[in-house]
Design a protein around this motif. Structure first.
Motif, mmCIF file in Angstrom:
data_model
loop_
_atom_site.group_PDB
_atom_site.id
_atom_site.type_symbol
_atom_site.label_atom_id
_atom_site.label_comp_id
_atom_site.label_asym_id
_atom_site.label_seq_id
_atom_site.Cartn_x
_atom_site.Cartn_y
_atom_site.Cartn_z
ATOM 1 N N VAL A 111 14.887 -9.411 -7.953
ATOM 2 C CA VAL A 111 13.523 -9.905 -7.723
ATOM 3 C C VAL A 111 12.664 -9.553 -8.942
ATOM 4 C CG1 VAL A 111 11.486 -9.802 -6.252
ATOM 5 C CG2 VAL A 111 13.774 -9.603 -5.243
ATOM 6 N N HIS A 112 12.056 -10.563 -9.552
ATOM 7 C CA HIS A 112 11.194 -10.377 -10.707
ATOM 8 C C HIS A 112 9.749 -10.618 -10.275
ATOM 9 C CE1 HIS A 112 14.725 -10.307 -13.326
ATOM 10 N NE2 HIS A 112 15.189 -11.288 -12.568
ATOM 11 N N SER A 117 12.459 -6.703 -12.486
ATOM 12 C CA SER A 117 11.398 -6.399 -13.444
ATOM 13 C C SER A 117 10.043 -6.552 -12.776
ATOM 14 C CB SER A 117 11.481 -7.334 -14.665
ATOM 15 O OG SER A 117 11.243 -8.684 -14.273
ATOM 16 N N ILE A 118 9.053 -5.852 -13.346
ATOM 17 C CA ILE A 118 7.654 -5.998 -12.943
ATOM 18 C C ILE A 118 6.859 -6.258 -14.216
ATOM 19 C CG2 ILE A 118 5.644 -4.913 -11.889
ATOM 20 C CD1 ILE A 118 7.483 -3.212 -10.210
ATOM 21 N N GLU A 119 6.252 -7.434 -14.316
ATOM 22 C CA GLU A 119 5.516 -7.813 -15.519
ATOM 23 C C GLU A 119 4.036 -7.990 -15.208
ATOM 24 O OE1 GLU A 119 7.182 -11.204 -17.429
ATOM 25 O OE2 GLU A 119 9.258 -10.507 -17.187
ATOM 26 N N SER A 120 3.207 -7.500 -16.135
ATOM 27 C CA SER A 120 1.754 -7.601 -15.976
ATOM 28 C C SER A 120 1.125 -8.063 -17.284
ATOM 29 C CB SER A 120 1.172 -6.249 -15.563
ATOM 30 O OG SER A 120 -0.240 -6.285 -15.582
ATOM 31 N N ASN A 121 0.012 -8.773 -17.171
ATOM 32 C CA ASN A 121 -0.747 -9.171 -18.365
ATOM 33 C C ASN A 121 -1.634 -8.038 -18.871
ATOM 34 O OD1 ASN A 121 0.329 -11.743 -18.101
ATOM 35 N ND2 ASN A 121 -1.419 -12.513 -16.922
ATOM 36 N N VAL A 122 -1.728 -6.968 -18.102
ATOM 37 C CA VAL A 122 -2.631 -5.863 -18.419
ATOM 38 C C VAL A 122 -1.881 -4.789 -19.203
ATOM 39 C CG1 VAL A 122 -4.177 -4.117 -17.481
ATOM 40 C CG2 VAL A 122 -3.934 -6.320 -16.323
ATOM 41 N N MET A 123 -2.524 -4.293 -20.265
ATOM 42 C CA MET A 123 -1.955 -3.210 -21.059
ATOM 43 C C MET A 123 -2.796 -1.948 -20.872
ATOM 44 S SD MET A 123 -1.180 -5.250 -24.624
ATOM 45 C CE MET A 123 -0.331 -3.852 -25.382
ATOM 46 N N THR A 124 -2.142 -0.810 -20.852
ATOM 47 C CA THR A 124 -2.870 0.447 -20.783
ATOM 48 C C THR A 124 -3.480 0.746 -22.153
ATOM 49 O OG1 THR A 124 -0.961 1.794 -21.427
ATOM 50 C CG2 THR A 124 -1.232 1.300 -19.078
ATOM 51 N N GLY A 130 9.917 0.284 -3.683
ATOM 52 C CA GLY A 130 10.436 0.757 -2.404
ATOM 53 C C GLY A 130 10.417 -0.338 -1.356
ATOM 54 N N LEU A 131 9.364 -1.154 -1.355
ATOM 55 C CA LEU A 131 9.262 -2.261 -0.411
ATOM 56 C C LEU A 131 10.393 -3.262 -0.623
ATOM 57 C CD1 LEU A 131 7.720 -3.811 1.785
ATOM 58 C CD2 LEU A 131 6.303 -4.812 -0.029
ATOM 59 N N VAL A 132 10.663 -3.565 -1.889
ATOM 60 C CA VAL A 132 11.731 -4.526 -2.200
ATOM 61 C C VAL A 132 13.088 -3.942 -1.827
ATOM 62 C CG1 VAL A 132 12.890 -5.796 -4.044
ATOM 63 C CG2 VAL A 132 10.397 -5.604 -4.041
ATOM 64 N N ARG A 133 13.303 -2.665 -2.183
ATOM 65 C CA ARG A 133 14.592 -2.032 -1.877
ATOM 66 C C ARG A 133 14.841 -1.940 -0.371
ATOM 67 N NH1 ARG A 133 13.194 1.620 -6.254
ATOM 68 N NH2 ARG A 133 12.344 3.061 -4.698
ATOM 69 N N GLY A 134 13.765 -1.965 0.403
ATOM 70 C CA GLY A 134 13.909 -1.866 1.856
ATOM 71 C C GLY A 134 14.434 -3.137 2.484
ATOM 72 N N MET A 140 6.616 -18.263 -5.068
ATOM 73 C CA MET A 140 7.986 -17.783 -5.161
ATOM 74 C C MET A 140 8.883 -18.874 -5.733
ATOM 75 S SD MET A 140 10.515 -16.411 -2.143
ATOM 76 C CE MET A 140 9.429 -15.063 -1.728
ATOM 77 N N LYS A 141 9.779 -18.481 -6.637
ATOM 78 C CA LYS A 141 10.656 -19.449 -7.272
ATOM 79 C C LYS A 141 12.040 -18.848 -7.433
ATOM 80 C CE LYS A 141 11.125 -22.310 -11.421
ATOM 81 N NZ LYS A 141 10.538 -22.669 -12.736
ATOM 82 N N GLY A 142 13.047 -19.584 -6.984
ATOM 83 C CA GLY A 142 14.410 -19.124 -7.125
ATOM 84 C C GLY A 142 15.043 -19.653 -8.396
ATOM 85 N N THR A 143 15.652 -18.788 -9.187
ATOM 86 C CA THR A 143 16.326 -19.183 -10.417
ATOM 87 C C THR A 143 17.726 -18.579 -10.421
ATOM 88 O OG1 THR A 143 15.633 -17.261 -11.719
ATOM 89 C CG2 THR A 143 14.100 -19.127 -11.601
ATOM 90 N N LYS A 144 18.492 -18.878 -11.482
ATOM 91 C CA LYS A 144 19.840 -18.314 -11.597
ATOM 92 C C LYS A 144 19.794 -16.799 -11.783
ATOM 93 C CE LYS A 144 20.131 -19.047 -16.595
ATOM 94 N NZ LYS A 144 20.923 -19.658 -17.705
ATOM 95 N N ASP A 145 18.613 -16.305 -12.207
ATOM 96 C CA ASP A 145 18.463 -14.858 -12.411
ATOM 97 C C ASP A 145 17.920 -14.146 -11.186
ATOM 98 O OD1 ASP A 145 19.321 -15.031 -15.085
ATOM 99 O OD2 ASP A 145 17.320 -15.659 -15.716
ATOM 100 N N GLY A 146 17.702 -14.890 -10.106
ATOM 101 C CA GLY A 146 17.198 -14.276 -8.886
ATOM 102 C C GLY A 146 15.912 -14.920 -8.417
ATOM 103 N N LEU A 147 15.049 -14.134 -7.805
ATOM 104 C CA LEU A 147 13.767 -14.616 -7.303
ATOM 105 C C LEU A 147 12.634 -14.174 -8.220
ATOM 106 C CD1 LEU A 147 14.025 -13.824 -3.474
ATOM 107 C CD2 LEU A 147 14.176 -16.082 -4.543
ATOM 108 N N THR A 148 11.723 -15.088 -8.520
ATOM 109 C CA THR A 148 10.529 -14.768 -9.293
ATOM 110 C C THR A 148 9.315 -14.960 -8.400
ATOM 111 O OG1 THR A 148 11.544 -15.441 -11.375
ATOM 112 C CG2 THR A 148 9.148 -15.337 -11.314
ATOM 113 N N LEU A 149 8.528 -13.897 -8.250
ATOM 114 C CA LEU A 149 7.339 -13.953 -7.408
ATOM 115 C C LEU A 149 6.094 -13.760 -8.261
ATOM 116 C CD1 LEU A 149 9.638 -13.222 -5.308
ATOM 117 C CD2 LEU A 149 7.836 -12.144 -3.960
#
Length: 217
Positions: free
Chosen positions: A44-45, A75-82, A63-67, A1-10
């Motif tokens: 949260v990114h 954002s949700i970023e992945s290295n995997v492409m469909t 939903g977990l984050v919104r709770g 976990m890392k806190g930046t000016k744009d929020g939290l990056t996990l």
């Protein structure tokens, strides 16, 4: 976990099970939550690495984050492409080769790079999402980077166009052209946001990323 000016990056573990991932995410977010419900929202990114989340799993994560108090998914970023994303990327990046003459009134449009073996006659138009390479005479209209790529170039054996366009920058027949040259030329957008026509050999320095083949010594 890392806190930046744009929020939290996990950076989420992409080797554990999905159930363990959700448990760990819940624990980390609980520790990072501000108890002040009137405080500002924190974005949260989430970076999932080599893990693919289905649309249903993504919604569960959101939903977990919104709770949690004051947290929202940025954002949700992945290295995997469909498969669909890969096919779309391939379609927009492949080189389409066409052997024909584009005559007056005809329009040839491709999503990726265009390699045309033939001429573009006056009144003919070629359009590409990427670069345009013409092994012949360009005497009509050429529009490269039509989806907004200002790094795209137009190259032709004989550069005598009616109009050149790269992304949203347009230039009619170059003013300095008085006669056909015996060397291939290229058009590109320079630092002043204007289309310039010059010797093809300059592309090595102007667009070093144009070569996609990696060379190994």
């Amino acid at each position: 976990m890392k806190g930046t000016k744009d929020g939290l990056t996990l950076h989420l573990d992409d080797t554990c099970s999905y159930e363990d991932l959700m448990t760990e995410l819940d624990e980390k977010l609980t520790l990072s939550v501000n108890d002040d419900s009137d405080g500002p929202l924190v974005s949260v990114h989430l970076k999932t690495g080599n893990r693919y989340l289905t649309p249903e799993q993504e919604e569960e994560v959101r939903g977990l984050v919104r709770g949690k108090k004051n947290l929202v998914v940025g954002s949700i970023e992945s290295n995997v492409m469909t498969k669909e994303e890969v096919l779309e990327w391939k379609r927009k990046n492949e080189i389409v080769s066409v052997a024909k003459i584009v005559r007056s009134g005809q329009v040839l449009h491709v999503d990726g790079d265009l390699l045309l073996i033939g001429d573009v006659n006056p009144g003919g138009t070629v359009i590409a999402g990427g670069n345009i390479f013409i092994l012949g005479a360009l005497r009509g209209i050429a529009h490269a980077g039509c989806y907004g790529n200002k790094e795209a170039i137009i190259a032709a054996s004989i550069m005598k166009p009616m109009q050149l366009r790269i992304s949203d920058v347009m230039n009619r027949a170059p003013d300095h052209k008085t006669e056909e040259r015996n060397e291939m030329e290229c058009a590109y957008i320079d630092d002043t946001d204007h289309i310039v026509v010059d010797r093809l050999q300059l592309l090595t320095h102007l667009r070093p990323n144009l070569t996609r083949l990696e060379r190994r010594l």
